[in-house]
Motif scaffolding. Structure first.
Motif, PDB file in Angstrom:
ATOM      1  N   ARG A  37      20.988  48.241 -69.984  1.00 33.46           N
ATOM      2  CA  ARG A  37      21.133  49.441 -70.809  1.00 33.46           C
ATOM      3  C   ARG A  37      20.384  49.251 -72.121  1.00 33.46           C
ATOM      4  N   GLU A  69      19.791  53.557 -68.603  1.00 37.11           N
ATOM      5  CA  GLU A  69      20.245  52.362 -67.912  1.00 37.11           C
ATOM      6  C   GLU A  69      19.839  52.367 -66.447  1.00 37.11           C
ATOM      7  N   VAL A 112      27.283  44.249 -68.215  1.00 33.93           N
ATOM      8  CA  VAL A 112      26.417  45.169 -68.945  1.00 33.93           C
ATOM      9  C   VAL A 112      25.565  44.345 -69.911  1.00 33.93           C
TER      10      VAL A 112
END
Length: 161
Positions: A37, A69, A112
């Motif tokens: 991201r 992302e 992430v």
């Protein structure tokens, strides 16, 4: 635009992305997922390395222009190295930076990797959001090793300095 300027811009774009092979996701049921991201309105790209120790065998992921992302499945319980690249503009490369991390993903976990750019310097924050069966209430920072990125002579690397 002059021919020489067009040629130079093309060479810069090639230097950033190279002729890297496309990443093939693992098919195993317990694969981990990593979401790449970006924090701002800039162009970014992620690379996953087949050889984690020295960042060899570079595989490129799609360029993130408008989309913020992309997600990919990765092999669990084995070291994984990846880089995220920031460019101010793909047509006229004014600013460029790279950050590279290595970590070991756990089976079925979702991670992430958030690319932020401050004062022209790239930084990736890597967090574990848990598993689909047991999501974490608050993402947990993941222990990782940061590497100095270097331009290799071929897509086989090494890209870690």
């Amino acid at each position: 635009m002059k021919f020489s300027q067009t040629l130079m811009l093309g060479a810069c774009a090639l230097a950033i992305t190279g002729c890297a092979a496309t990443y093939q996701e693992p098919s195993q049921a317990d694969a981990a997922t990593i979401v790449f991201r970006k924090t701002g309105d800039f162009t970014a790209q992620a690379f996953i390395y087949g050889g984690a120790a020295e960042c060899t065998e570079r595989h490129h992921l799609p360029v993130m222009d408008a989309e913020k992302e992309i997600a990919r499945k990765v092999t669990p319980n084995a070291p994984l190295s990846f880089s995220m690249v920031y460019t101010k503009n793909m047509l006229v490369v004014e600013k460029f930076c790279v950050d590279t991390l290595t970590f070991t993903p756990e089976a079925t976990h979702r991670y992430v990797a958030l690319l932020a750019v401050t004062d022209g310097r790239c930084h990736i924050d890597l967090n574990d959001t848990g598993t689909p069966a047991a999501p974490l209430a608050s993402p947990a920072p993941v222990p990782s090793t940061e590497h100095t990125w270097k331009r290799a002579m071929s897509e086989q690397g090494p890209f870690c300095g």
